[in-house]
Motif scaffolding. Structure first.
Motif: not given
Length: 83
Positions: A29-49
């Motif tokens: 369940s801990m690994f559910n915190f990882l953001l796998v899918n692309h963000s709908l908010i362009p500002l957050l995409e570099p953070v996710r990557t």
């Protein structure tokens, strides 16, 4: 925004490793915190990557060994054996 990646990684690694040592809650369940899918908010995409790139080089995946010692490996170095 530049510090979010490192802060998330440090907190996530500490959470996973302390949970494994104390068996407080299910580890998958801990690994559910990882953001796998692309963000709908362009500002957050570099953070996710950035988080994804940091996780890939971190010894974060708990692995079984022939001893009682807890070991962790990089995500690209492990596999799963089905019974």
């Amino acid at each position: 925004m530049n510090c979010i990646q490192s802060a998330f990684l440090k907190a996530f690694v500490a959470l996973v490793k302390s949970t494994l040592m104390h068996q407080q809650c299910p580890l998958p369940s801990m690994f559910n915190f990882l953001l796998v899918n692309h963000s709908l908010i362009p500002l957050l995409e570099p953070v996710r990557t950035g988080i994804k790139n940091k996780i890939l080089v971190e010894d974060i995946v708990p692995c079984e060994s022939h001893s009682s010692q807890k070991i962790f490996c990089k995500p690209g170095e492990v596999g799963r054996l089905k019974p």
